[in-house]
Design an enzyme around this catalytic site. Structure first.
Site, mmCIF file in Angstrom:
data_model
loop_
_atom_site.group_PDB
_atom_site.id
_atom_site.type_symbol
_atom_site.label_atom_id
_atom_site.label_comp_id
_atom_site.label_asym_id
_atom_site.label_seq_id
_atom_site.Cartn_x
_atom_site.Cartn_y
_atom_site.Cartn_z
ATOM 1 N N ARG A 189 0.805 -1.261 0.098
ATOM 2 C CA ARG A 189 -0.031 0.137 -0.067
ATOM 3 C C ARG A 189 1.126 1.257 0.023
ATOM 4 N NH1 ARG A 189 -3.243 -3.904 -0.225
ATOM 5 N NH2 ARG A 189 -5.176 -3.973 0.849
ATOM 6 N N SER A 266 -10.361 -1.134 4.113
ATOM 7 C CA SER A 266 -9.590 -1.497 5.392
ATOM 8 C C SER A 266 -9.030 0.081 5.863
ATOM 9 C CB SER A 266 -8.206 -2.169 4.943
ATOM 10 O OG SER A 266 -8.551 -3.488 4.349
ATOM 11 N N GLU A 370 -4.335 2.950 7.086
ATOM 12 C CA GLU A 370 -4.244 2.904 5.680
ATOM 13 C C GLU A 370 -4.855 4.014 4.917
ATOM 14 O OE1 GLU A 370 -5.922 0.974 2.132
ATOM 15 O OE2 GLU A 370 -5.528 -0.600 3.219
HETATM 16 N N1 EPU Z 1 -9.594 -12.121 10.491
HETATM 17 C C1 EPU Z 1 -10.060 -12.320 11.691
HETATM 18 N N2 EPU Z 1 -11.348 -11.791 12.056
HETATM 19 C C2 EPU Z 1 -12.232 -11.418 10.933
HETATM 20 C C3 EPU Z 1 -11.535 -11.278 9.599
HETATM 21 C C4 EPU Z 1 -10.124 -11.785 9.482
HETATM 22 O O1 EPU Z 1 -9.350 -12.641 12.794
HETATM 23 O O2 EPU Z 1 -13.173 -11.090 11.146
HETATM 24 C C5 EPU Z 1 -8.205 -12.584 10.359
HETATM 25 C C6 EPU Z 1 -8.116 -14.038 9.705
HETATM 26 O O3 EPU Z 1 -7.000 -14.624 10.424
HETATM 27 C C7 EPU Z 1 -7.864 -13.855 8.295
HETATM 28 C C8 EPU Z 1 -7.450 -12.825 8.246
HETATM 29 O O4 EPU Z 1 -7.682 -11.846 9.061
HETATM 30 O O5 EPU Z 1 -7.574 -15.132 7.792
HETATM 31 C C9 EPU Z 1 -7.194 -11.917 6.911
HETATM 32 O O6 EPU Z 1 -8.529 -11.505 6.775
HETATM 33 P P1 EPU Z 1 -8.834 -11.236 5.283
HETATM 34 O O7 EPU Z 1 -8.526 -12.249 4.220
HETATM 35 O O8 EPU Z 1 -10.404 -10.823 5.281
HETATM 36 O O9 EPU Z 1 -7.924 -10.074 4.765
HETATM 37 P P2 EPU Z 1 -7.342 -8.655 5.468
HETATM 38 O O10 EPU Z 1 -5.646 -8.943 5.890
HETATM 39 O O11 EPU Z 1 -8.124 -8.382 6.775
HETATM 40 C C10 EPU Z 1 -6.544 -7.613 3.344
HETATM 41 C C11 EPU Z 1 -6.635 -6.268 2.606
HETATM 42 C C12 EPU Z 1 -7.970 -6.004 2.003
HETATM 43 C C13 EPU Z 1 -8.417 -7.313 0.907
HETATM 44 C C14 EPU Z 1 -8.118 -8.634 1.821
HETATM 45 C C15 EPU Z 1 -8.045 -9.666 0.799
HETATM 46 C C16 EPU Z 1 -5.299 -4.791 3.956
HETATM 47 C C17 EPU Z 1 -4.895 -3.758 4.936
HETATM 48 N N3 EPU Z 1 -6.487 -5.069 3.777
HETATM 49 O O12 EPU Z 1 -7.480 -7.459 4.441
HETATM 50 O O13 EPU Z 1 -8.000 -4.913 1.233
HETATM 51 O O14 EPU Z 1 -9.572 -7.113 0.635
HETATM 52 O O15 EPU Z 1 -6.912 -8.663 2.473
HETATM 53 O O16 EPU Z 1 -6.959 -9.711 0.092
HETATM 54 O O17 EPU Z 1 -4.129 -5.442 3.752
HETATM 55 C C18 EPU Z 1 -8.414 -2.492 1.486
HETATM 56 O O18 EPU Z 1 -7.238 -2.366 1.119
HETATM 57 O O19 EPU Z 1 -9.201 -1.724 1.602
HETATM 58 C C19 EPU Z 1 -8.981 -3.810 1.520
HETATM 59 C C20 EPU Z 1 -10.298 -4.430 1.965
#
Ligand code: EPU
Length: 374
Positions: A189, A266, A370
């Site tokens: 990012r 995010s 972010e």
């Molecule tokens: N998780 C939890 N609780 C929850 C949701 C997630 O514990 O309610 C943990 C789980 O371990 C899960 C992990 O977080 O495996 C990752 O969750 P997720 O796949 O939803 O991804 P994220 O890391 O929370 C990132 C990006 C998102 C993108 C998703 C999918 C960032 C800051 N965010 O989120 O990007 O859609 O991966 O690749 O890196 C954005 O940038 O606006 C955005 C939505």
């Protein structure tokens, strides 16, 4: 070119905050941007053509926005907001400055996209053409120029992975320049457009290198399982369009649609911490839970570990936390939402502080936003 004074920005920030700017200017071409730049430099102010342009000075500061999908306006903006309405999608290598020899034989198609094209319109177009590249980034709000600034990412893919060239207008020299991805200093990012060169360049178009040969990226989370299920259910073959549909349904099950509930996706970055910090988080997690409590994490390979901020926030009991009109989204706690549509900037900031302070006091990790605060 459109010029409006005292413009309401509610529709120009996906949080849906009721804020305004002193002046809003939308331009439709590089030539119009150049004209605006010259007038500002020469002290001529806004052109007297259409809208509220009356030859008076541009209120400062100047801020370029896409769709405001990664911004938090903390108050009314006192200056001039610029928006690019440069919209075109053009397949073919020449405009990207690529010679035939570089592309021959590797089944790649180079596509140039105007900065003002909605990112998801580009994703849909690519899928319709059967071109691989942006399908995992389907459904991300915002525009193409901002995508190249922010290096948007999702489901194991980042925009930088298939960016070939970023064309910009240089606010210092008044010239158009092009950068290769290696020059953009891309990171998670991050790019030079947000850091060392902040405010200098305005992205006017982005060239992407897309693949016409199969190139699916299915390793993130449950994406492969969801794609396998879709292949079985529909009897269709593996195409960018099929992957796009799967990604859209995964996203929709977790993330709020900004047209329904205001958010900026995010709100925080996932922290990337030294191994010792990760081990501290793991031991705190074991105290709160059982000895085999696993902290989800991703080893970046350089001694640093990425921990999902969503998990840290959930461990603080803040999933669905609400304060007035703002809240932590109940299905994905990394997202702060304007729950009622009536949230003020202060209410969003109060929820940000609550989340940030709670994670810091429980785990000793300070989350970085972010979302850009304006
Ligand atoms: N998780 C939890 N609780 C929850 C949701 C997630 O514990 O309610 C943990 C789980 O371990 C899960 C992990 O977080 O495996 C990752 O969750 P997720 O796949 O939803 O991804 P994220 O890391 O929370 C990132 C990006 C998102 C993108 C998703 C999918 C960032 C800051 N965010 O989120 O990007 O859609 O991966 O690749 O890196 C954005 O940038 O606006 C955005 C939505």
């Amino acid at each position: 070119m459109t010029i409006v004074r005292n413009k309401d920005l509610t529709a120009w920030n996906t949080f849906g905050l009721k804020v305004s700017c002193a002046c809003f200017v939308e331009y439709g071409s590089v030539a119009e941007l150049e004209e605006l730049w010259k007038r500002n430099r020469d002290g001529l102010g806004l052109p007297e053509t259409g809208g509220a342009g009356d030859g008076t000075a541009f209120p400062s500061p100047i801020l370029h926005i896409g769709r405001g999908s990664n911004l938090l306006f903390t108050k009314d903006f006192p200056g001039t907001v610029f928006h690019s309405d440069i919209k075109f999608i053009e397949a073919g290598g020449e405009s990207c400055g690529i010679t035939a020899g570089e592309t021959a034989g590797d089944r790649r198609t180079d596509v140039e996209v105007g900065a003002g094209v909605l990112w998801d319109d580009f994703c849909r177009w690519s899928a319709e053409q059967g071109l691989w590249g942006p399908e995992n980034l389907s459904g991300i709000p915002g525009e193409t120029g901002a995508a190249a600034v922010q290096n948007i990412g999702a489901y194991g893919v980042e925009a930088k992975d298939f960016i070939r060239m970023v064309k910009c207008f240089d606010y210092i020299t008044g010239k158009v320049v092009a950068f290769r991805p290696s020059e953009c200093r891309y990171g998670y990012r991050e790019s030079m457009f947000k850091t060392s060169a902040k405010g200098r360049y305005v992205v006017t178009s982005v060239c992407f290198s897309l693949s016409s040969g199969p190139n699916p990226k299915l390793e993130y989370g449950n994406v492969r399982a969801a794609v396998d299920k879709a292949l079985e259910d529909t009897g269709k073959s593996l195409t960018p369009a099929l992957v796009r549909d799967v990604i859209l349904s995964v996203r929709n099950s977790k993330l709020p649609d900004p047209a329904v509930i205001g958010s900026a996706g995010s709100f925080f970055k996932n922290p990337v911490v030294p191994r010792s910090d990760y081990e501290r988080v793991a031991s705190i997690a074991r105290i709160g839970h059982s000895d085999d409590c696993q902290v989800p994490h991703f080893d970046t390979g350089s001694g640093f570990i990425k921990i999902p901020a969503a998990w840290l926030i959930e461990q603080c009991g803040l999933k669905g936390y609400r304060d007035g009109n703002a809240a932590v989204y109940e299905r994905q706690p990394l997202v702060i939402v304007n729950l009622t549509g009536e949230a003020s900037p202060e209410e969003i900031l109060a929820v940000e502080k609550k989340v940030s302070d709670s994670v810091y006091s429980k785990f000793g990790i300070r989350l970085q936003p972010e979302v850009e605060h304006i």
